[in-house]
Design a protein around this motif. Structure first.
Motif, PDB file in Angstrom:
ATOM      1  N   ASP A 250      73.022  18.858  74.107  1.00 21.99           N
ATOM      2  CA  ASP A 250      74.441  19.202  73.964  1.00 21.99           C
ATOM      3  C   ASP A 250      74.820  20.357  74.882  1.00 21.99           C
ATOM      4  O   ASP A 250      75.932  20.412  75.413  1.00 21.99           O
ATOM      5  CB  ASP A 250      74.766  19.525  72.496  1.00 21.99           C
ATOM      6  CG  ASP A 250      76.260  19.517  72.262  1.00 21.99           C
ATOM      7  OD1 ASP A 250      76.923  18.524  72.650  1.00 21.99           O
ATOM      8  OD2 ASP A 250      76.796  20.506  71.735  1.00 21.99           O
ATOM      9  N   ALA A 251      73.885  21.287  75.077  1.00 22.76           N
ATOM     10  CA  ALA A 251      74.165  22.414  75.978  1.00 22.76           C
ATOM     11  C   ALA A 251      74.340  21.927  77.417  1.00 22.76           C
ATOM     12  O   ALA A 251      75.226  22.389  78.146  1.00 22.76           O
ATOM     13  CB  ALA A 251      73.023  23.428  75.901  1.00 22.76           C
ATOM     14  N   ILE A 252      73.521  20.973  77.833  1.00 21.63           N
ATOM     15  CA  ILE A 252      73.637  20.423  79.188  1.00 21.63           C
ATOM     16  C   ILE A 252      74.951  19.654  79.324  1.00 21.63           C
ATOM     17  O   ILE A 252      75.683  19.804  80.309  1.00 21.63           O
ATOM     18  CB  ILE A 252      72.431  19.493  79.496  1.00 21.63           C
ATOM     19  CG1 ILE A 252      71.116  20.294  79.514  1.00 21.63           C
ATOM     20  CG2 ILE A 252      72.631  18.720  80.812  1.00 21.63           C
ATOM     21  CD1 ILE A 252      71.033  21.374  80.570  1.00 21.63           C
ATOM     22  N   ARG A 253      75.247  18.845  78.340  1.00 21.00           N
ATOM     23  CA  ARG A 253      76.485  18.051  78.347  1.00 21.00           C
ATOM     24  C   ARG A 253      77.698  18.940  78.637  1.00 21.00           C
ATOM     25  O   ARG A 253      78.548  18.596  79.444  1.00 21.00           O
ATOM     26  CB  ARG A 253      76.667  17.401  76.959  1.00 21.00           C
ATOM     27  CG  ARG A 253      78.004  16.738  76.747  1.00 21.00           C
ATOM     28  CD  ARG A 253      78.246  16.406  75.285  1.00 21.00           C
ATOM     29  NE  ARG A 253      78.657  17.556  74.495  1.00 21.00           N
ATOM     30  CZ  ARG A 253      79.863  18.114  74.513  1.00 21.00           C
ATOM     31  NH1 ARG A 253      80.810  17.640  75.295  1.00 21.00           N
ATOM     32  NH2 ARG A 253      80.137  19.167  73.759  1.00 21.00           N
ATOM     33  N   PHE A 254      77.724  20.086  77.996  1.00 20.21           N
ATOM     34  CA  PHE A 254      78.907  20.938  78.112  1.00 20.21           C
ATOM     35  C   PHE A 254      78.816  21.877  79.316  1.00 20.21           C
ATOM     36  O   PHE A 254      79.755  21.988  80.101  1.00 20.21           O
ATOM     37  CB  PHE A 254      79.068  21.747  76.817  1.00 20.21           C
ATOM     38  CG  PHE A 254      80.349  22.524  76.745  1.00 20.21           C
ATOM     39  CD1 PHE A 254      81.518  21.902  76.342  1.00 20.21           C
ATOM     40  CD2 PHE A 254      80.392  23.873  77.083  1.00 20.21           C
ATOM     41  CE1 PHE A 254      82.712  22.610  76.267  1.00 20.21           C
ATOM     42  CE2 PHE A 254      81.582  24.589  77.020  1.00 20.21           C
ATOM     43  CZ  PHE A 254      82.742  23.952  76.607  1.00 20.21           C
ATOM     44  N   GLY A 255      77.662  22.535  79.453  1.00 12.60           N
ATOM     45  CA  GLY A 255      77.571  23.626  80.429  1.00 12.60           C
ATOM     46  C   GLY A 255      77.180  23.203  81.829  1.00 12.60           C
ATOM     47  O   GLY A 255      77.555  23.858  82.807  1.00 12.60           O
ATOM     48  N   ALA A 256      76.407  22.115  81.967  1.00 11.90           N
ATOM     49  CA  ALA A 256      75.954  21.721  83.306  1.00 11.90           C
ATOM     50  C   ALA A 256      76.876  20.674  83.932  1.00 11.90           C
ATOM     51  O   ALA A 256      76.591  20.148  85.005  1.00 11.90           O
ATOM     52  CB  ALA A 256      74.512  21.215  83.260  1.00 11.90           C
TER      53      ALA A 256
END
Ligand code: ADP
Ligand code: GN1
Ligand code: MG
Length: 363
Positions: A250-256
């Motif tokens: 989820d962090a990659i989905r949003f931040g990357a």
């Protein structure tokens, strides 16, 4: 009851001077409150919990009390400052963890000052620090008794179930919107066989159930203005037993994503591999050697499935009439879905690099 009166039900000094909407969350309503006592002004976060979504507020607040008390002990043991490194619930005058006014529920936290939280990555170092903070959060909770946690939203990241709910929404077509989303529906259907992968491995116990955050958006970590370190993980409503891959993904989905979550110009949407690498490095370091080889191998799958799942959730909500995620314009959830699906497509193009980067990030 108006917000001002509700704030007076909490054990805080002074009188509410300014109350303004704060942050960019899609679920709860968050306010920044300035409390004045003489010349002294203290800031607080005041939130109305979305009770349409969180049905068991007692269970949810029990989770937050348990988890924040655990974090506080751990932070004290390592000589840290719990008043800045974890949320602390402010009790009501009657000693409760939240205030109920009919169906509406409210809570308060001290505002952690001299920090920032970003809606998009400003520089790779901040993203690395956010990953370290989420990994560290995971490590600090590694010995938390997971069986005592309430499942605040059952099957929250059960992508298989999300896909089934989506298909039911397409079949029902309750708002006559299926005709506006044909390519998106086809894109998701083509990837139906991916959706049970993580749930299946969990069932077979090939992946460990951990205490996870489950909503690891960049704006859910507070970064210290002075040190640039990610000091406090916030938005604890969805802390539940889950997979490390949910948090990483989820962090990659949003931040990357090189564009924002609701970008309309899909040519701007792509997976930024440098950010992906920074996050992988920070997360693995923060997890402190605790991830199994299987978890590490599946990190790219976590990123892809969490992005696909979020696209599925946005589209399901669009088809059902926008009852879950707060929208700010017409077709907002359809736009959000398109962005997620464009990101999935880019991850598929970069699949090999995503795996190579994980191998590099381990050392
Ligand atoms: P939501 O569920 O609406 O996303 P959050 O709990 O994430 O609610 O709060 C929204 C925003 O408010 C956060 O992104 C952060 O910027 C800010 N915030 C929340 N809690 C605190 C706090 N205790 N101190 C400072 N800022 C906070
Ligand atoms: C919601 O509350 P917020 O904005 O941090 C949602 C997440 C989604 C996210 C998409 C409880 O998070 O699961 O990934 O929107 N939270 C809940 O932006 O459903
Ligand atoms: Mg949030």
């Amino acid at each position: 009851m108006e917000n001002q009166k509700i704030i007076e039900m909490f054990a805080v000094e002074g009188t509410p001077k300014h109350i303004r909407a704060y942050g960019s969350g899609h679920i709860n309503r968050t306010y920044l409150v300035e409390m004045q006592q003489g010349t002294d002004v203290q800031n607080y976060i005041f939130q109305q919990i979305n009770t349409d979504i969180f049905k068991n507020v007692d269970g949810l607040m029990d989770n937050i009390m348990g988890v924040t008390a655990h974090l506080k002990r751990k932070i004290q043991q390592r000589g840290g400052d719990p008043s800045r490194e974890t949320l602390q619930i402010i009790p009501t005058l009657e000693g409760g963890s939240y205030y109920r006014d009919g169906d509406n529920c409210y809570r308060m936290y001290p505002f952690i000052s001299n920090t920032y939280s970003y809606d998009s990555v400003q520089n790779p170092q901040d993203f690395y620090e956010s990953a370290l903070a989420f990994g560290n959060f995971q490590s600090l909770l590694a010995d938390y008794p997971a069986e005592t946690l309430h499942e605040t939203i059952p099957d929250f990241h059960n992508t298989r179930k999300r896909f089934a709910d989506f298909r039911a929404a397409v079949d029902a077509d309750a708002c006559d919107r299926v005709r506006f989303a044909q390519p998106e529906i086809a894109f998701i259907m083509e990837r139906g066989q991916d959706t049970p992968v993580l749930a299946g491995l969990l069932q077979k116990k090939e992946l460990p159930l951990r205490v996870t955050h489950n909503d690891t958006k960049l704006n859910n970590v507070l970064i210290d203005v002075k040190t640039g370190k990610g000091i406090c993980i916030i938005d604890l409503d969805t802390v539940m037993p889950g997979l490390s891959l949910y948090d990483f993904g989820d962090a990659i989905r949003f931040g990357a994503n090189s564009a924002s979550e609701d970008e309309i110009d899909l040519s701007k949407v792509s997976l930024d591999l440098e950010l992906y690498e920074q996050y992988a490095k920070g997360y693995l370091k923060g997890c402190n050697g605790n991830l199994s080889p299987k978890e590490i191998e599946l990190l790219p799958m976590g990123a892809k499935l969490m992005t696909l799942e979020c696209g599925i959730r946005f589209l399901t909500d669009y088809l059902c009439g926008d009852t879950y995620f707060r929208i700010h314009r017409e077709r907002h959830n359809l736009d959000r879905c398109r962005t997620q699906l464009a990101l999935v497509a880019d991850m598929e193009r970069k699949w090999r690099q995503m795996h190579e980067i994980i191998l590099r990030a381990m050392y």
